[in-house]
Design a protein around this motif. Structure first.
Motif, PDB file in Angstrom:
ATOM      1  N   LEU A   1       1.183  -1.486  -0.131  1.00 44.11           N
ATOM      2  CA  LEU A   1       0.154  -0.230   0.028  1.00 44.11           C
ATOM      3  C   LEU A   1       1.102   1.180  -0.437  1.00 44.11           C
ATOM      4  O   LEU A   1       1.755   1.029   0.622  1.00 44.11           O
ATOM      5  CB  LEU A   1      -1.313  -0.036   1.328  1.00 44.11           C
ATOM      6  N   VAL A   2       0.278   2.090  -0.473  1.00 42.76           N
ATOM      7  CA  VAL A   2       1.546   3.367  -0.966  1.00 42.76           C
ATOM      8  C   VAL A   2       0.225   4.726  -0.267  1.00 42.76           C
ATOM      9  O   VAL A   2      -0.202   4.217  -1.707  1.00 42.76           O
ATOM     10  CB  VAL A   2       1.819   3.470  -3.011  1.00 42.76           C
ATOM     11  N   PHE A   3       0.931   5.416   0.165  1.00 41.55           N
ATOM     12  CA  PHE A   3      -0.129   6.430   0.414  1.00 41.55           C
ATOM     13  C   PHE A   3       0.690   7.788   0.497  1.00 41.55           C
ATOM     14  O   PHE A   3       2.144   7.831   0.171  1.00 41.55           O
ATOM     15  CB  PHE A   3      -0.112   5.768   1.859  1.00 41.55           C
ATOM     16  N   LEU A   4      -0.294   8.680  -0.338  1.00 38.41           N
ATOM     17  CA  LEU A   4       0.896   9.811  -0.778  1.00 38.41           C
ATOM     18  C   LEU A   4      -1.023  11.356  -0.912  1.00 38.41           C
ATOM     19  O   LEU A   4      -1.328  10.610  -1.611  1.00 38.41           O
ATOM     20  CB  LEU A   4       0.945   9.692  -1.812  1.00 38.41           C
ATOM     21  N   ASN A   5      -0.808  12.044  -0.090  1.00 37.82           N
ATOM     22  CA  ASN A   5      -1.562  12.684   0.334  1.00 37.82           C
ATOM     23  C   ASN A   5      -2.285  13.846  -0.457  1.00 37.82           C
ATOM     24  O   ASN A   5      -2.870  14.837  -0.482  1.00 37.82           O
ATOM     25  CB  ASN A   5      -1.809  12.997   1.864  1.00 37.82           C
ATOM     26  N   ARG A   6      -1.506  12.874  -1.816  1.00 33.15           N
ATOM     27  CA  ARG A   6      -2.622  14.804  -3.069  1.00 33.15           C
ATOM     28  C   ARG A   6      -2.340  13.317  -4.358  1.00 33.15           C
ATOM     29  O   ARG A   6      -2.050  12.915  -4.517  1.00 33.15           O
ATOM     30  CB  ARG A   6      -0.468  15.659  -3.034  1.00 33.15           C
ATOM     31  N   ARG A   7      -3.948  13.827  -4.266  1.00 28.97           N
ATOM     32  CA  ARG A   7      -4.150  13.405  -5.635  1.00 28.97           C
ATOM     33  C   ARG A   7      -3.803  14.119  -7.650  1.00 28.97           C
ATOM     34  O   ARG A   7      -3.139  15.142  -6.741  1.00 28.97           O
ATOM     35  CB  ARG A   7      -6.029  13.362  -6.019  1.00 28.97           C
ATOM     36  N   GLY A   8      -4.124  13.615  -8.500  1.00 28.02           N
ATOM     37  CA  GLY A   8      -3.455  13.780  -9.332  1.00 28.02           C
ATOM     38  C   GLY A   8      -2.867  13.351 -10.152  1.00 28.02           C
ATOM     39  O   GLY A   8      -1.778  12.534  -8.843  1.00 28.02           O
ATOM     40  N   TYR A   9      -2.051  14.295 -11.171  1.00 29.19           N
ATOM     41  CA  TYR A   9      -0.905  14.264 -11.633  1.00 29.19           C
ATOM     42  C   TYR A   9       0.671  14.553 -10.471  1.00 29.19           C
ATOM     43  O   TYR A   9       1.740  13.985 -10.724  1.00 29.19           O
ATOM     44  CB  TYR A   9      -0.603  13.847 -12.642  1.00 29.19           C
ATOM     45  N   ALA A  10       0.658  16.109 -10.766  1.00 27.31           N
ATOM     46  CA  ALA A  10       1.993  16.698 -10.256  1.00 27.31           C
ATOM     47  C   ALA A  10       0.885  17.714  -9.814  1.00 27.31           C
ATOM     48  O   ALA A  10      -0.052  18.531 -10.451  1.00 27.31           O
ATOM     49  CB  ALA A  10       2.921  17.032 -11.196  1.00 27.31           C
ATOM     50  N   PRO A  11       1.655  18.304  -8.237  1.00 16.48           N
ATOM     51  CA  PRO A  11       0.486  19.202  -8.191  1.00 16.48           C
ATOM     52  C   PRO A  11       1.131  20.752  -8.820  1.00 16.48           C
ATOM     53  O   PRO A  11       0.658  22.112  -7.997  1.00 16.48           O
ATOM     54  CB  PRO A  11       1.630  19.701  -6.457  1.00 16.48           C
ATOM     55  N   THR A  12       2.111  20.902  -9.715  1.00 18.39           N
ATOM     56  CA  THR A  12       2.747  22.442  -9.995  1.00 18.39           C
ATOM     57  C   THR A  12       2.549  21.792 -11.901  1.00 18.39           C
ATOM     58  O   THR A  12       3.206  20.751 -11.712  1.00 18.39           O
ATOM     59  CB  THR A  12       4.045  22.810  -9.393  1.00 18.39           C
ATOM     60  N   LEU A  13       2.877  22.730 -12.480  1.00 19.48           N
ATOM     61  CA  LEU A  13       2.717  22.998 -13.930  1.00 19.48           C
ATOM     62  C   LEU A  13       3.783  24.209 -13.792  1.00 19.48           C
ATOM     63  O   LEU A  13       3.470  25.011 -13.350  1.00 19.48           O
ATOM     64  CB  LEU A  13       1.668  23.156 -14.795  1.00 19.48           C
ATOM     65  N   LEU A  14       4.690  24.018 -14.324  1.00 15.06           N
ATOM     66  CA  LEU A  14       5.747  24.682 -14.333  1.00 15.06           C
ATOM     67  C   LEU A  14       6.488  25.028 -15.249  1.00 15.06           C
ATOM     68  O   LEU A  14       7.358  24.071 -16.135  1.00 15.06           O
ATOM     69  CB  LEU A  14       7.201  24.354 -13.228  1.00 15.06           C
ATOM     70  N   CYS A  15       7.037  26.167 -16.180  1.00 12.61           N
ATOM     71  CA  CYS A  15       7.601  27.012 -17.570  1.00 12.61           C
ATOM     72  C   CYS A  15       8.940  26.673 -17.429  1.00 12.61           C
ATOM     73  O   CYS A  15      10.240  27.055 -15.889  1.00 12.61           O
ATOM     74  CB  CYS A  15       7.230  27.826 -17.816  1.00 12.61           C
ATOM     75  N   THR A  16       9.634  25.505 -18.601  1.00 10.48           N
ATOM     76  CA  THR A  16      11.254  25.442 -18.026  1.00 10.48           C
ATOM     77  C   THR A  16      12.073  26.450 -18.603  1.00 10.48           C
ATOM     78  O   THR A  16      13.839  26.677 -18.442  1.00 10.48           O
ATOM     79  CB  THR A  16      11.130  23.895 -18.464  1.00 10.48           C
ATOM     80  N   ALA A  17      11.563  27.759 -19.794  1.00  6.94           N
ATOM     81  CA  ALA A  17      11.915  28.916 -19.805  1.00  6.94           C
ATOM     82  C   ALA A  17      12.106  29.935 -18.535  1.00  6.94           C
ATOM     83  O   ALA A  17      13.098  30.318 -18.232  1.00  6.94           O
ATOM     84  CB  ALA A  17      11.706  28.953 -21.051  1.00  6.94           C
ATOM     85  N   CYS A  18      10.607  30.254 -18.232  1.00 11.68           N
ATOM     86  CA  CYS A  18      10.177  31.623 -17.740  1.00 11.68           C
ATOM     87  C   CYS A  18      10.108  31.261 -15.932  1.00 11.68           C
ATOM     88  O   CYS A  18       9.920  32.139 -15.047  1.00 11.68           O
ATOM     89  CB  CYS A  18       9.741  32.816 -18.223  1.00 11.68           C
TER      90      CYS A  18
END
Ligand code: ADP
Ligand code: ZN
Ligand code: ZN
Length: 736
Positions: free
Chosen positions: A429-446
């Motif tokens: 059983l793997v527990f992580l209290n955060r649903r969704g794919y990733a909590p942040t979407l980041l621009c790699t340039a700016c």
């Protein structure tokens, strides 16, 4: 002297309204606890008579008569009214609105309470026939006669529960005059005979369980509060079942409060498998009509066991024998929306006291408040230290994230442990209290980070759905392929359950994975299907949020992985450590419930944090002792009493201005009362509105409430009270 009816109406005003009795002839004088329909301005409202007086502050000439009396018998008996009135006072909420939240919607609109049931019973001729061994050639009719003779009047549901189609036999017997039907108030139905209550016997109790049952049973018939502190799997539910069995055999009824029924279908199944007695189930996923039916079953007394979530603490239960609050530490027992912010756990204790019955607060991780009450001698602590089904306790270990390579959120030791347990045939059983794919979407340039426009929060990436969503306000937008600021490429940063499941699928391609979070469990049946895949062993790895900590039983889980214990170690909310410890202990309890011993790995960057070390060396008890000491030093609850005055407004200034004005009204608060704030909430902007709060603290409960009693009516007079949205939260459990 005129008779004045005091009627509680669902309005924001804090007092009941005075009316005269109905003028129509033959309308009975409605007693306390009955509903009436009354004129209110240009509307007609349904309210409940809460008192009868002989004078009013309003001149009699200006009082209006009630239009209609809706109940032939009180809908709320004295005990039900008492708890509602007490709750209105304690939570400083208008009695009319308190009443409204205790009743199913159809009743608030005037639906009949229908307290009587159609019953089949033996006639004198039927008894004579049975004595003469009649009818000889109709075995079904004969067995129905015997059944009615044995158990007395029976409802259709009672007869259904005995299986087979009894209706043709009933028709034949009625035609011969041997049985008759009658409308019987269910409360006066005889309880089912003791021999017919238990469907299947439970296991033989362990000595600790037996001692707990005896201790509580010795208090039947009077008030006593018990804390049943036993680790997951120690047999708490079995203790409830035995206790309820005694209560039912004594002809009484039981009220059982649970945090969330949707997440604990196994509990209901166990109750149904054990008892042959009618039950009423009340929870938030019911339609209005279903809720009305369940409420009526409770009200009429037909239901011998009433099981429900938070608001079931107000359910009518005639001849109550015991109250059980399962997982009493669970935050969902506290209403955290709207104006009436009650704690069902605390009200359950009050109700038990008023009804002179024992109350059992069960948990593997009792709330610090509850443990403090036990230490102070107000509650009696009963412990279950062993696991009932002969499973060993899981071993807790920390994985220092600073010392080990981490790939996509999972450390090397964690991966190795998974490998080992899976190879040995265990489930993980793997527990992580955060649903969704990733909590942040980041621009790699700016460096742009996708923000929620309505909240001080980032948007969560939901990759499979191709959406960006806010977990605070529900905002939902398509996932942009490029940066909205500079047009360069973007990437998801951090881990959510969706991504962890993807990572593990790549790492363990032969191991079927199930995911459990609110994105995958959307409708009835989804959860059952997941549970089936886990229990059958079809799925070998379960990745999930908080939902996995609730009472599911997977005997083959031997490894539990807590991916991130660190959110919560450094929160501004003084209750955050308690919640984190509870989560860790609850999720750890999912390991090794079967015959095999379990292992629990907790990944952290702060292995020396006192919370984690106290938990590791002293278990939940060790943690609780340390945490209570800290609370005592800081004078936080349970060593003081708190209320939070909160508001939200269209601008941050307006939100603070109302609370500042409220604070000014208090002038210099009385001795023993402290006002802290106002301050903007930690996440000030939510769903487009700005939130702030002012804390009111006092060492003594009575001092705090005396102050609130005087202060609130003045606050209501503030002009800004009508432009902001505000609430008072007594005993708040989440501070922001
Ligand atoms: P809890 O509510 O504390 O998690 P349960 O009552 O669900 O514990 O018990 C855990 C498991 O142990 C269940 O499968 C239950 O049927 C079993 N169990 C409980 N009491 C006993 C007992 N006295 N003997 C054998 N098995 C038991
Ligand atoms: Zn950019
Ligand atoms: Zn938002």
């Amino acid at each position: 002297m005129p008779t004045i009816l005091r009627v509680a109406l669902d309005t924001p005003l804090r007092r009941p309204f005075d009316y005269l009795p109905a003028t129509a002839p033959d309308t009975p004088l409605p007693g306390v606890g009955r509903r009436v329909r009354v004129p209110f301005g240009r509307r007609r409202l349904v309210g409940v008579v809460v008192a009868i007086a002989d004078s009013s502050d309003v001149p009699t000439a200006r009082l209006k008569p009630v239009l209609e009396v809706l109940d032939p018998q009180p809908l709320l008996d004295a005990a039900s009214l008492a708890i509602l009135e007490w709750a209105a006072q304690y939570y400083h909420h208008p009695i009319g609105q308190v009443l409204a939240s205790a009743l199913p919607r159809p009743l608030r609109l005037g639906a009949p309470a229908a307290a009587s049931l159609r019953c089949w019973q033996l006639t004198a001729a039927g008894e004579a026939a049975l004595a003469a061994s009649e009818p000889r050639r109709a075995p079904r009719q004969r067995s129905l006669l015997e059944l009615l003779c044995e158990r007395g009047p029976a409802t259709a549901a009672d007869l259904d529960s005995h299986g087979g189609d009894w209706r043709p036999a009933a028709r034949a017997l009625s035609a011969r005059g041997w049985i008759s039907t009658e409308q019987v108030p269910a409360v006066s139905l005889p309880p089912p005979p003791a021999s017919a209550i238990v469907r299947t016997a439970g296991p033989e109790l362990l000595s600790e369980q037996a001692a707990a049952v005896e201790a509580i049973a010795a208090s039947l018939g009077r008030f006593a509060a018990f804390v049943l502190h036993g680790i997951t799997g120690s047999g708490k539910t079995e203790v409830y079942l035995r206790l309820i069995e005694r209560v039912l055999q004594a002809g009484q009824r039981a009220l059982v409060l649970v945090p969330e029924i949707g997440l604990t279908p196994q509990l209901l199944t166990r109750f149904r498998a054990r008892f042959d007695a009618p039950m009423a189930v009340l929870h938030s996923a019911l339609t209005d009509h279903e809720r009305l039916l369940a409420w009526r079953d409770a009200f009429s007394g037909r239901a011998r066991i009433v099981i429900g979530t938070r608001s079931a603490v107000f359910a009518p239960v005639p001849d109550l024998g015991v109250i059980v609050v399962d997982e009493e530490h669970d935050g969902s027992f506290k209403q955290h929306e709207g104006g009436f912010r009650y704690s069902a756990r605390d009200l359950a204790v009050w109700r038990a006291q008023h009804a002179a019955v024992p109350v059992v607060l069960g948990s593997a991780t009792p709330a610090l408040e509850t443990l403090h009450n036990a230490v102070a001698g107000r509650y009696r602590l009963l412990r279950l230290e062993r696991r009932a089904a002969r499973a060993a306790l899981p071993l807790l270990k920390l994985v220092d994230l600073r010392q080990h390579a981490v790939q996509s959120g999972i450390s090397t030791p964690a991966l190795q442990a998974m490998q080992k347990h899976l190879a040995a045939g265990g489930q993980v059983l793997v527990f992580l209290n955060r649903r969704g794919y990733a909590p942040t979407l980041l621009c790699t340039a700016c460096g742009w980070i996708a923000p929620c426009r309505e909240c001080d929060a980032r948007l969560t990436v939901h990759l499979a759905a191709g959406r960006l969503r806010c977990h605070h306000c529900g905002a939902d937008a398509p996932l942009p392929p490029r940066c909205l600021q500079c047009g360069f490429s973007v990437k998801p940063v951090g881990q959510g359950t969706e991504r962890i499941a993807e990572t593990l699928a790549a790492r363990f391609p032969d191991m079927p994975i199930a995911r459990l979070d609110r994105d995958v469990v959307r409708q009835r049946g989804d959860l059952e299907e997941l549970m089936r895949r886990m229990s059958s062993g079809e799925a070998r790895i379960l990745v999930g949020t908080q939902m996995v900590t609730k009472g599911h039983h997977f005997p083959d889980v031997t490894l539990v992985l807590v991916l991130n214990a660190d959110q919560g170690l450094f929160s501004t909310d003084f209750r955050a450590p308690e919640r984190l410890a509870q989560t860790i202990v609850q999720v750890a309890g999912r390991a090794g419930r079967g015959a095999r011993a379990g292992e629990v790995l907790i990944q952290t960057e702060f292995p020396d944090h006192p919370l984690l070390t106290s938990l590791l060396t002293g278990g939940y008890d060790g943690f609780a002792r340390a945490a209570l000491e800290e609370r005592a030093q800081a004078a936080w609850p349970p060593f003081s009493r708190l209320a939070a005055l909160r508001d939200s407004a269209a601008t941050p200034q307006a939100a603070l201005a109302f609370l500042t004005a409220a604070r000014a009204l208090a002038g210099r608060p009385p001795a023993g009362v402290q006002l802290l704030g106002p301050v903007p909430a930690a996440m000030a902007k939510r769903a487009g509105r700005y939130h702030a709060q002012l804390l009111i603290e006092s060492r003594a409960r009575a001092t705090l409430h005396r102050f609130l009693d005087e202060w609130l009516p003045e606050i209501e007079q503030l002009k800004s009270a009508r432009t902001v949205r505000w609430t008072l939260d007594v005993d708040p459990i989440a501070l922001f």
